[in-house]
Design a protein around this motif. Structure first.
Motif, PDB file in Angstrom:
ATOM      1  N   GLY A 190       0.785  -1.228   0.000  1.00  0.00           N
ATOM      2  CA  GLY A 190       0.000   0.000   0.000  1.00  0.00           C
ATOM      3  C   GLY A 190       0.813   1.272   0.000  1.00  0.00           C
ATOM      4  O   GLY A 190       0.313   2.327  -0.408  1.00  0.00           O
ATOM      5  N   LEU A 191       2.061   1.210   0.434  1.00  0.00           N
ATOM      6  CA  LEU A 191       2.897   2.407   0.498  1.00  0.00           C
ATOM      7  C   LEU A 191       3.812   2.557  -0.715  1.00  0.00           C
ATOM      8  O   LEU A 191       4.528   3.553  -0.835  1.00  0.00           O
ATOM      9  CB  LEU A 191       3.746   2.394   1.768  1.00  0.00           C
ATOM     10  CG  LEU A 191       2.996   2.711   3.068  1.00  0.00           C
ATOM     11  CD1 LEU A 191       3.883   2.434   4.275  1.00  0.00           C
ATOM     12  CD2 LEU A 191       2.539   4.168   3.087  1.00  0.00           C
ATOM     13  N   ALA A 192       3.771   1.592  -1.620  1.00  0.00           N
ATOM     14  CA  ALA A 192       4.678   1.628  -2.776  1.00  0.00           C
ATOM     15  C   ALA A 192       4.453   2.873  -3.631  1.00  0.00           C
ATOM     16  O   ALA A 192       5.413   3.494  -4.114  1.00  0.00           O
ATOM     17  CB  ALA A 192       4.514   0.367  -3.616  1.00  0.00           C
ATOM     18  N   THR A 203       1.809  -6.385   9.777  1.00  0.00           N
ATOM     19  CA  THR A 203       0.720  -6.854   8.927  1.00  0.00           C
ATOM     20  C   THR A 203      -0.120  -7.861   9.701  1.00  0.00           C
ATOM     21  O   THR A 203       0.254  -8.311  10.782  1.00  0.00           O
ATOM     22  CB  THR A 203       1.244  -7.508   7.634  1.00  0.00           C
ATOM     23  OG1 THR A 203       2.043  -8.652   7.989  1.00  0.00           O
ATOM     24  CG2 THR A 203       2.079  -6.530   6.813  1.00  0.00           C
ATOM     25  N   GLY A 204      -1.250  -8.233   9.103  1.00  0.00           N
ATOM     26  CA  GLY A 204      -2.105  -9.210   9.745  1.00  0.00           C
ATOM     27  C   GLY A 204      -1.603 -10.627   9.572  1.00  0.00           C
ATOM     28  O   GLY A 204      -1.462 -11.388  10.535  1.00  0.00           O
ATOM     29  N   ALA A 232       3.065 -12.845   2.061  1.00  0.00           N
ATOM     30  CA  ALA A 232       3.004 -13.888   1.024  1.00  0.00           C
ATOM     31  C   ALA A 232       1.535 -14.239   0.772  1.00  0.00           C
ATOM     32  O   ALA A 232       0.752 -13.411   0.332  1.00  0.00           O
ATOM     33  CB  ALA A 232       3.823 -15.103   1.444  1.00  0.00           C
ATOM     34  N   GLY A 233       1.161 -15.473   1.063  1.00  0.00           N
ATOM     35  CA  GLY A 233      -0.201 -15.908   0.774  1.00  0.00           C
ATOM     36  C   GLY A 233      -1.280 -15.209   1.569  1.00  0.00           C
ATOM     37  O   GLY A 233      -2.454 -15.219   1.171  1.00  0.00           O
ATOM     38  N   GLY A 234      -0.915 -14.601   2.684  1.00  0.00           N
ATOM     39  CA  GLY A 234      -1.911 -13.898   3.502  1.00  0.00           C
ATOM     40  C   GLY A 234      -1.906 -12.405   3.334  1.00  0.00           C
ATOM     41  O   GLY A 234      -2.564 -11.687   4.106  1.00  0.00           O
ATOM     42  N   ALA A 235      -1.208 -11.918   2.305  1.00  0.00           N
ATOM     43  CA  ALA A 235      -1.064 -10.472   2.140  1.00  0.00           C
ATOM     44  C   ALA A 235      -2.401  -9.758   1.939  1.00  0.00           C
ATOM     45  O   ALA A 235      -2.559  -8.594   2.313  1.00  0.00           O
ATOM     46  CB  ALA A 235      -0.139 -10.175   0.965  1.00  0.00           C
ATOM     47  N   PRO A 260       9.183  -1.084   1.655  1.00  0.00           N
ATOM     48  CA  PRO A 260      10.482  -1.499   2.201  1.00  0.00           C
ATOM     49  C   PRO A 260      11.646  -1.332   1.236  1.00  0.00           C
ATOM     50  O   PRO A 260      12.725  -0.861   1.646  1.00  0.00           O
ATOM     51  CB  PRO A 260      10.249  -2.969   2.562  1.00  0.00           C
ATOM     52  CG  PRO A 260       8.802  -3.043   2.900  1.00  0.00           C
ATOM     53  CD  PRO A 260       8.130  -2.106   1.943  1.00  0.00           C
ATOM     54  N   ASP A 261      11.488  -1.698  -0.035  1.00  0.00           N
ATOM     55  CA  ASP A 261      12.603  -1.575  -0.980  1.00  0.00           C
ATOM     56  C   ASP A 261      12.982  -0.117  -1.210  1.00  0.00           C
ATOM     57  O   ASP A 261      14.170   0.231  -1.225  1.00  0.00           O
ATOM     58  CB  ASP A 261      12.249  -2.240  -2.314  1.00  0.00           C
ATOM     59  CG  ASP A 261      12.200  -3.757  -2.218  1.00  0.00           C
ATOM     60  OD1 ASP A 261      12.767  -4.308  -1.254  1.00  0.00           O
ATOM     61  OD2 ASP A 261      11.583  -4.385  -3.104  1.00  0.00           O
TER      62      ASP A 261
END
Length: 392
Positions: A108-110, A132-133, A137-140, A116-117
């Protein structure tokens, strides 16, 4: 750093600047702990404010007590990251900060150059903590609500009476645990930065924190292949350990070893129970827990819960009455823990920071801020910093 935003305490984190873009509970709890310890925490909210400002009732002077619980000692500014000038201010904060903490949805911040990157490339000195919740990965795509983590981790399945459908905890416990994990991760990264001169990304999530926080219950399955079940107030590995009916109301008895049980049996006037092969050892007491409960409650009916607590404590047997929150706060005050601390000139009652230091203090200098309350001071501080250091 100008004195207008500096901490008034000599806390262990004096000089550390935290750009707090988190909201609701896990992140704000972490940053309040950091602020209490002397860090300068700048709370960045959307123009609409942190969600918990509207989580009412209960309220104090029209402010949600939920918000007040986790936002002491912070300086508040409202920024709309879609606005070019406000986004520039956000990046000024990151350039000045030691720690950047956020709990945006993954990715969301990209679009704002704050993922992060991008942060690692542009601000290599920064410790960037993401909450995050369910990971990236699969739970994003899953929303990060504590209740969902309580359900998905198994906590609800082991909470409540056996015949129930499971029960959530009475507080957003995994938000709090995740906030603590974030705090530990941040402090570790700051320590490592002292050696390397470089920041790093610290990632925590509710689900991993939940599984870690379930400790022996998770280990029962992971290491022993046992799936824990609901046992009400009983303990899966200890007996007697839970509420037992006295003459007027239940009291908690928490026996952790055989010596404690022998003292309990003696205090109840039936020392022979400690020599009964069914009850002499913890495995035996577990195997015969219902029979043991009946034996104990027969004798506990002779006195009130408060009378038993006084007597059992004198015999060094772990026990307690079951208090309301109000009674719990009063009890903590009675035993000298000073649980309520007024924050700021407004003297807003807040719950004491949980850590005591022998040399360094913790701060209650600033009350939880109103929305955008410190915007002018923060912008002036950023301008002063840029003028003196050449940062842009």
């Amino acid at each position: 750093m100008t004195t207008s935003l500096g901490s008034s305490s000599s806390g262990v984190l004096d000089g550390i600047v935290v750009a707090d873009f988190s909201r609701v509970l896990a992140g704000p709890y972490a940053t309040m702990l950091l602020a209490d310890m002397g860090a300068t925490v700048i709370k960045v909210e959307s123009p609409g404010g942190d969600d918990t400002r509207a989580w009412q009732p209960p309220v104090r002077d029209d402010q949600a007590t939920y918000f007040l619980s986790v936002n002491r000692n912070k300086h508040a500014i409202a920024l709309d990251l879609k606005d070019e000038d406000d986004l520039a201010t956000a990046h000024q904060l990151l350039a000045k900060a030691d720690v950047f903490i956020e709990n945006w949805k993954p990715g969301g911040l990209a679009k704002f150059g704050m993922d992060p990157d991008s942060v690692a490339e542009r601000y290599p000195q920064l410790v960037h903590a993401s909450i995050t919740g369910f990971g990236t990965a699969g739970g994003a795509h899953l929303p990060g609500y504590d209740l969902l983590a309580q359900a998905a981790s198994g906590l609800m399945d082991i909470t409540g009476e056996p015949e129930s459908h499971g029960q959530k905890a009475g507080v957003a416990i995994f938000d709090v645990v995740t906030g603590l994990h974030a705090t530990v991760g941040i402090l570790g990264a700051l320590q490592e930065r002292q050696r390397s001169g470089k920041g790093q990304h610290v990632a925590v999530n509710l689900m991993s924190s939940a599984l870690s926080g379930l400790v022996n219950q998770t280990s029962a399955f992971v290491a022993g292949g046992v799936v824990p079940t609901r046992m009400g107030n009983d303990h899966p590995s200890l007996a007697p350990y839970g509420p037992f009916a006295a003459a007027d109301q239940p009291l908690i008895i928490a026996v952790g070893n055989d010596n404690q049980f022998r003292r309990l049996a003696t205090a109840l006037g039936v020392p022979e129970l400690a020599d009964d092969e069914r009850f002499a050892t913890n495995p035996g007491r577990n195997a015969h827990r219902e029979l043991l409960r009946a034996e104990l409650e027969t004798h506990l009916q002779a006195k009130s819960a408060s009378a038993w607590v006084e007597e059992l404590r004198a015999a060094h047997i772990p026990c307690s009455e079951v208090f309301t929150i109000a009674q719990g706060v009063e009890f903590a005050d009675e035993i000298g823990l000073e649980p309520v601390q007024p924050a700021g000139e407004e003297a807003i009652p807040t719950v004491k920071h949980p850590i005591d230091y022998s040399r360094s203090g913790v701060s209650y200098a600033k009350a939880p801020p109103k929305l955008n309350a410190d915007a002018e001071a923060i912008r002036a501080w950023l301008h002063d910093t840029a003028a003196h250091t050449g940062r842009r």
